[in-house]
Design a protein around this motif. Structure first.
Motif, PDB file in Angstrom:
ATOM      1  N   THR A 184       0.827  -1.205   0.000  1.00 18.35           N
ATOM      2  CA  THR A 184       0.000   0.000   0.000  1.00 18.35           C
ATOM      3  C   THR A 184       0.863   1.258   0.000  1.00 18.35           C
ATOM      4  O   THR A 184       0.542   2.254  -0.661  1.00 18.35           O
ATOM      5  CB  THR A 184      -0.926   0.009   1.235  1.00 18.35           C
ATOM      6  N   GLU A 185       1.962   1.220   0.719  1.00 13.31           N
ATOM      7  CA  GLU A 185       2.796   2.412   0.872  1.00 13.31           C
ATOM      8  C   GLU A 185       3.933   2.475  -0.144  1.00 13.31           C
ATOM      9  O   GLU A 185       4.819   3.323  -0.038  1.00 13.31           O
ATOM     10  CB  GLU A 185       3.328   2.461   2.297  1.00 13.31           C
ATOM     11  N   LYS A 186       3.886   1.574  -1.123  1.00 14.39           N
ATOM     12  CA  LYS A 186       4.903   1.588  -2.164  1.00 14.39           C
ATOM     13  C   LYS A 186       4.693   2.802  -3.061  1.00 14.39           C
ATOM     14  O   LYS A 186       3.584   3.188  -3.376  1.00 14.39           O
ATOM     15  CB  LYS A 186       4.838   0.303  -3.002  1.00 14.39           C
ATOM     16  N   LYS A 187       5.788   3.411  -3.497  1.00 15.28           N
ATOM     17  CA  LYS A 187       5.710   4.605  -4.345  1.00 15.28           C
ATOM     18  C   LYS A 187       5.156   4.251  -5.713  1.00 15.28           C
ATOM     19  O   LYS A 187       5.556   3.284  -6.332  1.00 15.28           O
ATOM     20  CB  LYS A 187       7.094   5.241  -4.492  1.00 15.28           C
ATOM     21  N   SER A 188       4.229   5.055  -6.180  1.00 15.52           N
ATOM     22  CA  SER A 188       3.638   4.828  -7.495  1.00 15.52           C
ATOM     23  C   SER A 188       4.616   5.234  -8.592  1.00 15.52           C
ATOM     24  O   SER A 188       5.341   6.212  -8.460  1.00 15.52           O
ATOM     25  CB  SER A 188       2.343   5.627  -7.650  1.00 15.52           C
ATOM     26  N   ASP A 205      -8.244   1.666  -2.288  1.00 16.55           N
ATOM     27  CA  ASP A 205      -9.010   0.431  -2.383  1.00 16.55           C
ATOM     28  C   ASP A 205      -8.383  -0.697  -1.566  1.00 16.55           C
ATOM     29  O   ASP A 205      -9.083  -1.573  -1.059  1.00 16.55           O
ATOM     30  CB  ASP A 205      -9.142   0.007  -3.845  1.00 16.55           C
ATOM     31  N   THR A 206      -7.063  -0.696  -1.450  1.00 24.00           N
ATOM     32  CA  THR A 206      -6.414  -1.712  -0.618  1.00 24.00           C
ATOM     33  C   THR A 206      -6.807  -1.535   0.839  1.00 24.00           C
ATOM     34  O   THR A 206      -7.105  -2.514   1.543  1.00 24.00           O
ATOM     35  CB  THR A 206      -4.883  -1.639  -0.764  1.00 24.00           C
ATOM     36  N   VAL A 207      -6.823  -0.303   1.307  1.00 22.52           N
ATOM     37  CA  VAL A 207      -7.226  -0.029   2.691  1.00 22.52           C
ATOM     38  C   VAL A 207      -8.682  -0.430   2.906  1.00 22.52           C
ATOM     39  O   VAL A 207      -9.031  -1.051   3.918  1.00 22.52           O
ATOM     40  CB  VAL A 207      -7.015   1.453   3.031  1.00 22.52           C
ATOM     41  N   ARG A 208      -9.540  -0.084   1.939  1.00 30.63           N
ATOM     42  CA  ARG A 208     -10.950  -0.459   2.050  1.00 30.63           C
ATOM     43  C   ARG A 208     -11.097  -1.980   2.118  1.00 30.63           C
ATOM     44  O   ARG A 208     -11.881  -2.502   2.926  1.00 30.63           O
ATOM     45  CB  ARG A 208     -11.719   0.096   0.846  1.00 30.63           C
ATOM     46  N   SER A 209     -10.348  -2.699   1.297  1.00 33.28           N
ATOM     47  CA  SER A 209     -10.420  -4.163   1.301  1.00 33.28           C
ATOM     48  C   SER A 209      -9.925  -4.744   2.615  1.00 33.28           C
ATOM     49  O   SER A 209     -10.496  -5.717   3.130  1.00 33.28           O
ATOM     50  CB  SER A 209      -9.596  -4.727   0.142  1.00 33.28           C
ATOM     51  N   LEU A 210      -8.873  -4.170   3.163  1.00 36.18           N
ATOM     52  CA  LEU A 210      -8.333  -4.664   4.435  1.00 36.18           C
ATOM     53  C   LEU A 210      -9.327  -4.432   5.565  1.00 36.18           C
ATOM     54  O   LEU A 210      -9.495  -5.286   6.449  1.00 36.18           O
ATOM     55  CB  LEU A 210      -6.999  -3.982   4.741  1.00 36.18           C
ATOM     56  N   SER A 235      -1.307   8.178   7.811  1.00 36.65           N
ATOM     57  CA  SER A 235      -0.124   7.770   7.058  1.00 36.65           C
ATOM     58  C   SER A 235       0.560   8.968   6.411  1.00 36.65           C
ATOM     59  O   SER A 235      -0.095   9.930   5.983  1.00 36.65           O
ATOM     60  CB  SER A 235      -0.514   6.756   5.975  1.00 36.65           C
ATOM     61  N   THR A 236       1.884   8.908   6.346  1.00 36.13           N
ATOM     62  CA  THR A 236       2.634   9.969   5.672  1.00 36.13           C
ATOM     63  C   THR A 236       2.567   9.824   4.156  1.00 36.13           C
ATOM     64  O   THR A 236       3.011  10.712   3.432  1.00 36.13           O
ATOM     65  CB  THR A 236       4.111   9.942   6.122  1.00 36.13           C
TER      66      THR A 236
END
Length: 407
Positions: A184-188, A205-210, A235-236
């Motif tokens: 989730t926190e990987k740079k795009s 969407d990853t946060v929503r799924s979690l 989150s930063t």
């Protein structure tokens, strides 16, 4: 039999004769990146339809002739052909998207990954089947995440949400939540001139799924799901939280069982929360995080107190209902929204709470106002049901406009 019906039947028979291996041949993985199987879409996050059962605070529009909509990673761009038969023609919605009986999900995933024919739709089917079989010890979740991680710049809302939901649920059941956050926190790597909301839609969407995975892994509390929301909020990294807010609100208001099974009883209308032991402190903290400037249509701020963990409070809902009753233009707008259906159920819940507490005049007003909304919205609901039935038939039989010729 009409010509159209005959064509449809012939098409279904010919597709049903395809071998299971044809599932993975709709798109090739070349080691560098998949051609996008999603659609170009514009995402705008708002709370205007947040209470509806099929929205999460985003609206999807048409871009350059491509039809956007809910999906499971399948292309609906007609220039790319119809999705594989195995993913659209199932008798039961509970088995939709599963691999054919007897096909091992782990072996299928690994085989297509090895020979470069793994697609998002096939990966989703493998994950769904493995979840159904409760095979959480074969490393499939992490393997899918590693493969999708390399392709995360191709993530499209709503096309890829089904795969993402399955992958996150699988990883959480594997006990690898830390890997979810790392991803989730990987740079795009996106280079297009787009804003942070579109750029990091996959993070949201990853946060929503979690949050959803944690909720349904718990018996009686949403504390872990709420803590996930607050972690994302603080989150930063750039994580848009509008979809998470909508999802948490829905979960907090999700009913379990009624207090009575007799329609004549007052308690029949009262809804008990699905997770009744949620922390009051976390609940109140979440309520404060809802932006009042955006929470304007069927606001969560007046609905959530109906399901307050320590004691349900119907008065914010009552006050807002009186406001609606004095503004017919607002009511007219409500009638056109799908969110009216859950709103009506919550209104009956509020009415029962008021009556239970002895506020009979307030309860009578709310009962009459709810009935008025219900009556006026009947025609709107009928049109919505017709559209939903049309979408169901299209998913089951395919779009006849895709045939080479039409009657």
């Amino acid at each position: 039999m009409s010509l159209r019906a005959g064509l449809r039947q012939a098409l279904r028979i010919s597709q049903s004769q395809k071998s299971p291996s044809s599932l993975g041949n709709s798109g090739l993985f070349n080691g560098k990146g998949l051609n996008s199987t999603g659609h170009a879409c514009v995402i705008s996050r708002s709370f205007n339809k947040a209470a509806a059962g099929d929205t999460d605070g985003r609206s999807v529009h048409k871009v350059r002739g491509k039809t956007t909509g809910k999906g499971t990673g399948k292309a609906t761009d007609k220039s790319k052909g119809r999705p594989p038969f195995e993913h659209v023609d199932h008798v039961s919605r509970f088995t939709k998207g599963l691999l054919p009986d007897g096909q091992d999900p782990v072996k299928t995933f690994k085989a297509h990954l090895k020979d470069g024919t793994l697609t998002k739709s096939l990966a989703t089917s493998c994950l769904k089947t493995a979840i159904r079989q409760e095979r959480f010890d074969d490393g499939l979740g992490e393997a899918a995440m590693t493969w999708f991680w390399n392709e995360h710049d191709n993530y499209k809302f709503p096309d890829d949400t089904d795969m993402l939901d399955c992958m996150v649920r699988f990883l959480y059941r594997e006990g690898k939540e830390d890997r979810i956050w790392q991803w989730t926190e990987k740079k795009s790597r996106k280079r297009e001139n787009v804003g942070p909301t579109d750029r990091f839609a996959w993070r949201a969407d990853t946060v929503r799924s979690l949050i959803t995975a944690k909720a349904f892994a718990s018996e009686d509390s949403l504390d872990s799901a709420l803590e996930t929301f607050f972690r994302a909020k603080s989150s930063t990294y750039s994580i848009p939280v509008a979809p998470a807010i909508v999802q948490v609100a829905k979960l907090l208001m999700m009913p379990a069982t009624r207090l009575s099974d007799q329609p004549s009883d007052v308690e029949f209308k009262i809804e008990r929360p699905r997770w009744p032991n949620t922390s009051l402190e976390l609940w109140e903290k979440f309520l404060k995080n809802i932006d009042a400037k955006r929470d304007v249509s069927e606001p969560f701020r007046v609905q959530l107190p109906l399901y307050k963990p320590d004691r349900p409070d119907p008065f914010p809902f009552l006050k807002y209902s009186r406001h609606l009753a004095s503004h017919p233009s607002l009511v007219q707008k409500m009638l056109k929204r799908q969110s009216l259906v859950p709103w009506l159920a919550r209104s009956r819940h509020a009415e029962a709470l008021l009556r239970q507490e002895g506020h009979h005049e307030d309860a009578k007003f709310l009962e009459e106002f709810t009935q008025e909304l219900d009556t006026k919205s009947e025609e709107v609901r009928e049109k919505y049901n017709m559209r939903r039935e049309g979408r169901r038939k299209k998913a089951e039989f395919g779009d006849l406009n895709d045939l080479p010729f039409k009657h």
